[in-house]
Design an enzyme around this catalytic site. Structure first.
Site, mmCIF file in Angstrom:
data_model
loop_
_atom_site.group_PDB
_atom_site.id
_atom_site.type_symbol
_atom_site.label_atom_id
_atom_site.label_comp_id
_atom_site.label_asym_id
_atom_site.label_seq_id
_atom_site.Cartn_x
_atom_site.Cartn_y
_atom_site.Cartn_z
ATOM 1 N N ASP A 1 0.862 -1.177 0.000
ATOM 2 C CA ASP A 1 0.000 0.000 0.000
ATOM 3 C C ASP A 1 0.898 1.227 0.000
ATOM 4 O O ASP A 1 2.120 1.098 -0.093
ATOM 5 C CB ASP A 1 -0.935 -0.002 1.209
ATOM 6 C CG ASP A 1 -2.276 0.656 0.899
ATOM 7 O OD1 ASP A 1 -2.305 1.615 0.106
ATOM 8 O OD2 ASP A 1 -3.293 0.207 1.437
ATOM 9 N N HIS B 1 -1.840 4.419 -4.845
ATOM 10 C CA HIS B 1 -1.365 3.907 -3.545
ATOM 11 C C HIS B 1 0.068 3.403 -3.659
ATOM 12 O O HIS B 1 0.422 2.373 -3.094
ATOM 13 C CB HIS B 1 -2.257 2.776 -3.031
ATOM 14 C CG HIS B 1 -3.678 3.144 -2.824
ATOM 15 N ND1 HIS B 1 -4.096 3.924 -1.772
ATOM 16 C CD2 HIS B 1 -4.788 2.846 -3.542
ATOM 17 C CE1 HIS B 1 -5.405 4.081 -1.848
ATOM 18 N NE2 HIS B 1 -5.851 3.454 -2.911
ATOM 19 N N GLU C 1 -8.399 4.006 -7.730
ATOM 20 C CA GLU C 1 -8.145 5.268 -7.045
ATOM 21 C C GLU C 1 -6.933 6.038 -7.574
ATOM 22 O O GLU C 1 -6.154 6.611 -6.819
ATOM 23 C CB GLU C 1 -8.031 5.032 -5.536
ATOM 24 C CG GLU C 1 -9.300 4.438 -4.976
ATOM 25 C CD GLU C 1 -9.260 4.188 -3.487
ATOM 26 O OE1 GLU C 1 -10.341 4.266 -2.883
ATOM 27 O OE2 GLU C 1 -8.187 3.930 -2.928
#
Length: 157
Positions: free
Chosen positions: A28, A80, A148
């Site tokens: 992440d 991320h 994202e």
């Protein structure tokens, strides 16, 4: 980060309730806590320096298989991806928008950082990681995130 012993406990509980897929979110923005032989300086543990070795992953897969559970890894990219800058920011050129503010404009959650698609070395690292993790994890599925991503980050870099 979840240590190997705790991951094996998770597998045990999963087997009791007949769950058969562990989606292992390996990386992440905050850390890249898995050993990568092709790019060893990419590996950086969590805040306490903890890392899963490739031997740990092999043991996890063995324990999962014994219980009838698949292990599907997720290596987050291109969003991320702040952690892809590696130890001591060795690969800092392959990420953009690291820690940029206001984060709400440039990423889904702090710390910001996305892979830089304009640098050829980004693709070398990405290919090396996917190739190595693809041979380490035995399941036919491999999750790369691909969610994202904020265009605003790429537009300003």
């Amino acid at each position: 980060f979840i240590p190997l012993a705790e991951l094996i406990n998770v597998l045990e509980v999963m087997s009791f309730v007949k769950l058969n897929v562990l989606h292992l979110h390996v990386t992440d923005a905050q850390s890249f806590p898995i050993e990568v032989h092709s790019f060893p300086d990419l590996t950086q543990g969590n805040y306490e320096g903890q890392v899963l070795s490739q031997a740990d992953i092999k043991q996890l897969i063995k324990e999962a298989k014994y219980r009838g559970i698949r292990v599907v890894p997720e290596i987050d990219t291109p969003g991320h991806a702040r952690s892809w800058h590696g130890k001591n920011y060795l690969y800092r050129n392959i990420t953009v928008c690291d820690d940029i503010e206001p984060w709400t404009t440039y990423c889904a959650s702090p710390p910001c950082g996305q892979l830089n698609p304009t640098i050829p070395f980004t693709y070398e690292v990405l290919e090396g990681v996917i190739r190595e993790m693809g041979s380490l994890f035995t399941d036919s599925h491999f999750h790369i995130g691909a969610d994202e991503v904020f265009d605003a980050c790429w537009y300003i870099t």
